[in-house]
Design an enzyme around this catalytic site. Structure first.
Site, short mmCIF file in Angstrom:
data_model
loop_
_atom_site.label_atom_id
_atom_site.label_comp_id
_atom_site.label_asym_id
_atom_site.label_seq_id
_atom_site.Cartn_x
_atom_site.Cartn_y
_atom_site.Cartn_z
N ASP A 81 0.82 -1.22 0.00
CA ASP A 81 0.00 0.00 0.00
C ASP A 81 0.85 1.27 0.00
OD1 ASP A 81 -2.03 -1.86 0.24
OD2 ASP A 81 -3.20 -0.61 1.59
N CYS A 122 1.15 -8.25 5.20
CA CYS A 122 0.77 -6.85 4.99
C CYS A 122 -0.73 -6.64 4.76
CB CYS A 122 1.63 -6.23 3.91
SG CYS A 122 3.31 -5.95 4.50
N LYS A 124 -3.56 -6.11 2.91
CA LYS A 124 -4.73 -6.82 2.38
C LYS A 124 -4.52 -8.33 2.34
CE LYS A 124 -6.35 -2.82 1.92
NZ LYS A 124 -5.13 -2.16 2.41
N GLU A 491 -6.82 4.68 -0.08
CA GLU A 491 -6.39 5.23 1.20
C GLU A 491 -6.02 6.70 1.02
OE1 GLU A 491 -4.60 1.37 3.55
OE2 GLU A 491 -3.20 2.83 2.74
N SER A 517 -5.02 5.02 5.57
CA SER A 517 -3.93 4.12 5.92
C SER A 517 -3.92 3.92 7.43
CB SER A 517 -2.61 4.73 5.48
OG SER A 517 -1.53 4.13 6.13
#
Length: 611
Positions: A81, A122, A124, A491, A517
């Site tokens: 991300d 991480c 997702k 995000e 985030s």
């Protein structure tokens, strides 16, 4: 007695072809009849949280085979991300969660696997694998790659701790020199592992402990520390034990849906509120609950947020503590122990260790146990050496942090606040709710009223903030960034970081139907539901409208008359609830996601009524 799922492809003459192919993968005659256990890895060189996982799958596989199973490894995708942030790549992040869940289902069902070890880390990846585990409901153990060490650098003769968000904020701050900005950038992310604060990745890995699906220490033990190797080895051994209990003893209590019950979801959400975790966890818990067929909703989150205090503050909510400090303070078992002593935990829920969460706390909470090995485990600390290698150091703190009055983790009596770290707000602009991380909001702005300044995309908002269009007192509204409207629900870390860069971190609010985030702090309110693209009132806000925010009373209101709102709704009905003058290329894959996506209050999962 349940039959091994793998028997479908390993037993009988009509499966001679399948057995021939299994033999070509290395299986021997005596392997047929053993449980075939999928080792679901997520190694990639794109993501620091996954760059060290290449050998982890085979580490687990060897342990599985040592204890009587057959291990078969495959990989999922993994999006970073932070690298995908601030450009069109972020549109793909949340949709990748559902793609990961589907890909795990495809592989496991196509090959009739009997059980899984999910190696995630991480943002997702853990939720995607969690959704798959609850969908498939076969014995599963989660073991993640572990947190990154906090960055450290010397500024003004002081050693300060750093993380990814510091690099973002300082990089956009016009008052910070190029040399200092580069120094922070080079120091912020020193090792492999998931970003060092209580951001989304670490929040989710901690929640798997509360759900009962991972081993104690999974959420907090550093990726670089030698102790983490034992979690991978234990996962391999434990999954074989779960297989035996289910397939040989007909013990359904070991299945994910038997472990992750409604009460377990309450525990996970209570933990999230107590530790001031990422708001993204709300999306993912709602989505996972639907896979588990558990009736866990925004109403439950609201209920829990009103009674659970904030017991731990970690970056980005403070720069004093990072995940390495949470581990030193006893990790997730310590926070759950404090919740239990406060009467805020369902202590009878089960775990993959075959005990109740209460029994597990009694064994692993450093305030309750005198076991020297457990205290030693929680003294595992950082080495401060740049590396991409797992298990590369064995540094330890001299002592654990068991100070529950002034330490990293507090008791209810000495909580950072009696109000929890997350809250659900509702009102006319968010009839189905929105989420704010209260642990990251300064007390001076828990109540806020300001004029809206509206942007139809994250990109326009960034330009407006950096270009000086946003002023103190504004409520920055970023809309058409929800699951459907984005599509993909980006995000908003850059807008919130840039508000801080421009000195507006405590002078403005931000409201969006997108998400944030885990690195976000400040008066940042996301997941506004219904989203603009679904006819939510955020889609009719105009520049200059007054928006009132009242976190203590859980309210958010657009101060416009009902008559005026009705006229604006009618106008948007004609326009089709679409962003004005936004230029954005949307791929076919993202259009498919957007077509099926529900709003955030449903976890941004696919709308089954459309199938």
């Amino acid at each position: 007695m349940p039959k091994l799922r793998s028997a479908t492809s390993t037993q009988g003459r009509n499966m001679a072809g399948a057995r021939a192919l299994w033999r070509a993968t290395g299986m021997k005659e005596n392997d047929f009849g053993k449980p075939i256990i999928a080792v679901v890895n997520s190694f990639t060189q794109f993501v620091p949280g996954h760059v060290h996982l290449k050998d982890m799958g085979q580490l687990v596989a060897a342990e599985i085979e040592k204890f009587g199973g057959v291990a078969k490894e495959f990989n999922t995708i993994a999006v970073d991300d932070g690298i995908a942030m601030g450009h069109g790549g972020m549109l793909y992040s949340l949709p990748s969660r559902d793609l990961i869940a589907d890909s795990v289902e495809y592989m496991v069902n196509a090959h009739c696997a009997d059980a899984m070890v999910c190696i995630s880390n991480c943002d997702k990846i853990t939720p995607g694998m969690l959704m798959a585990a609850l969908r498939l409901n076969i014995p599963t153990v989660f073991v993640s790659g572990g947190p990154m060490e906090a960055g450290k650098t010397k500024l003004s003769d002081q050693i300060i701790k750093l993380d990814l968000v510091d690099a973002m904020i300082q990089g956009a701050n016009p008052n910070v020199s190029d040399d200092v900005s580069e120094q922070i950038e080079r120091s912020a992310c020193p090792t492999c592992g998931s970003c060092s604060g209580m951001f989304t990745a670490n929040s989710m890995n901690c929640l798997t402990e509360a759900l009962g699906l991972s081993l104690p220490g999974n959420g907090s033990c550093l990726a670089t520390h030698a102790d983490r190797k034992q979690l991978f080895l234990a996962a391999g051994k434990q999954i074989v034990e779960l297989c035996k209990r289910y397939y040989e003893q007909d013990d359904t209590s070991v299945l994910p849906r038997s472990i992750a019950t409604k009460e377990a979801f309450d525990n996970a959400m209570s933990l999230d509120i107590a530790m001031g975790g990422s708001t993204n966890t709300v999306l993912h818990l709602l989505a996972a609950a639907q896979e588990a067929e558990v009736n866990f909703t925004m109403a439950d989150i609201d209920r829990l947020s009103r009674v659970v205090p904030c017991l731990s503050k970690v970056a980005p909510n403070t720069q004093k503590y990072h995940m390495e400090d949470v581990h030193r303070a006893g990790g997730i078992m310590a926070i759950l122990g404090e919740l239990d002593r406060a009467g805020l935990l369902n202590s009878q829920t089960r775990t993959i260790l075959g005990m109740s969460i209460g029994e597990q706390i009694a064994k692993y909470d450093i305030k309750l146990t005198q076991d020297k090995a457990i205290h030693k485990f929680f003294r595992a600390g950082p080495a401060g050496i740049r590396t991409t290698q797992a298990f590369s150091q064995d540094c330890r703190w001299d002592t654990v942090d068991d100070d529950r009055e002034n330490g990293c983790i507090r008791s209810k009596e000495f909580a950072y606040s009696q109000d929890g770290g997350l809250a659900m707000l509702s009102g006319n602009i968010a009839l189905d709710g929105c989420i704010v991380k209260t642990a990251g909001v300064d007390e001076s702005i828990l109540k806020f009223s300001g004029k809206a300044i509206v942007f139809e995309s994250q990109e326009d908002a960034v330009s407006g903030i950096l270009g000086g269009k946003v002023q103190a007192g504004h409520v920055v509204v970023i809309r058409y960034e929800g699951p459907k409207g984005g599509p993909g629900m980006q995000e908003m870390l850059y807008p919130t970081s840039y508000l801080k860069s421009m000195g507006l971190g405590k002078a403005c609010a931000l409201l969006t139907d997108g998400r944030f985030s885990g690195g976000t702090s400040g008066l940042s309110i996301g997941h506004c539901s219904p989203e603009a693209a679904a006819g939510g009132l955020i889609g009719v806000v105009k520049d200059g409208d007054i928006i009132e925010i009242d976190i203590p009373n859980r309210r958010i209101e657009l101060m416009v008359s009902e008559e005026e709102l009705a006229e604006r709704r009618a106008e948007q009905d004609k326009l089709g609830w679409k962003p004005a003058n936004r230029q954005r290329e949307v791929s076919f894959a993202l259009k498919v996601y957007g077509y099926f996506a529900t709003s955030a209050d449903k976890g941004a999962v696919r709308d089954k009524t459309k199938i």
